[in-house]
Write a protein that holds these residues in place. Structure first.
Motif, PDB file in Angstrom:
ATOM      1  N   ALA A 104      48.839  35.833  41.404  1.00  0.00           N
ATOM      2  CA  ALA A 104      47.474  36.793  41.972  1.00  0.00           C
ATOM      3  C   ALA A 104      47.326  37.704  40.948  1.00  0.00           C
ATOM      4  N   SER A 105      48.415  38.359  40.289  1.00  0.00           N
ATOM      5  CA  SER A 105      48.345  39.468  39.416  1.00  0.00           C
ATOM      6  C   SER A 105      47.714  38.963  38.062  1.00  0.00           C
ATOM      7  N   ALA A 107      45.771  35.908  37.985  1.00  0.00           N
ATOM      8  CA  ALA A 107      44.412  35.658  38.256  1.00  0.00           C
ATOM      9  C   ALA A 107      43.545  36.787  38.034  1.00  0.00           C
ATOM     10  N   ASP A 108      43.852  38.116  38.600  1.00  0.00           N
ATOM     11  CA  ASP A 108      42.995  39.233  38.535  1.00  0.00           C
ATOM     12  C   ASP A 108      42.793  39.713  37.092  1.00  0.00           C
ATOM     13  N   ALA A 109      44.103  39.672  36.224  1.00  0.00           N
ATOM     14  CA  ALA A 109      43.885  40.106  34.910  1.00  0.00           C
ATOM     15  C   ALA A 109      42.977  38.881  34.108  1.00  0.00           C
ATOM     16  N   THR A 111      40.561  37.281  35.356  1.00  0.00           N
ATOM     17  CA  THR A 111      38.997  37.957  35.908  1.00  0.00           C
ATOM     18  C   THR A 111      38.552  38.876  35.109  1.00  0.00           C
ATOM     19  N   LYS A 112      39.410  39.995  35.065  1.00  0.00           N
ATOM     20  CA  LYS A 112      39.095  41.313  34.420  1.00  0.00           C
ATOM     21  C   LYS A 112      38.800  41.335  32.894  1.00  0.00           C
TER      22      LYS A 112
END
Length: 169
Positions: A104-105, A107-109, A111-112
């Motif tokens: 999840a972390s 994937a968030d990185a 996306t950002k």
């Protein structure tokens, strides 16, 4: 482990030229990231400011698009390395809940990073258009008034935060 002067210079050139982030340059030169940061800090203390040189190089022709691509490429290398590590880890060593948190972390990185990269690309970035205009003006100054080119670079470095403030979202 002591590194050769050649390795230090190669890392510096990769970073200053804008072709690689400091982290990616460190990986390419097989130098720990902390060592690369220390070299950069020590050089700055001696008057060799890698960031100012990188800014001047970008202004002189490296281009924000090249920097954007290099940043994205560096992130994607890290992303791939992390995914490979997660796939190779023994499942008994890493509980599924921890693996899910890491994914999840990551994937968030991702996306950002992609969103930031998109904002940096010239076709959709007002800041990049402003920087391109300044680059064109810098080229004009170098061709028509070379004696003031260094003053122009110094002033642009001072003006950069104002550009960032005006054009960044």
């Amino acid at each position: 482990m002591a590194h050769s002067q050649e390795t230090r210079e190669k890392l510096r050139q990769l970073y200053v030229s804008g072709s690689q982030t400091l982290e990616t340059a460190a990986m390419m030169c097989e130098v720990p990231q902390a060592t690369a940061r220390n070299w950069k800090k020590a050089a700055k203390a001696k008057g060799d400011d890698w960031d100012k040189l990188r800014a001047a190089y970008t202004l002189a022709g490296g281009g924000i698009e090249d920097l954007s691509r290099a940043m994205l490429a560096g992130f994607l290398m890290q992303y791939n390395n992390t995914m490979t590590m997660l796939q190779e880890e023994d499942t008994e060593k890493l509980p599924p809940s921890e693996r899910a948190k890491l994914l999840a972390s990551l994937a968030d990185a991702f996306t950002k990073t992609v969103a930031a990269n998109r904002r940096m690309m010239p076709e959709i970035s007002e800041l990049a258009v402003a920087m391109e205009t300044i680059k064109a003006f810098g080229d004009f100054i170098r061709e028509n008034r070379p004696a003031v080119a260094m003053d122009f670079i110094e002033l642009i470095e001072m003006f950069a935060p104002e550009l960032q403030r005006r054009f960044s979202s």
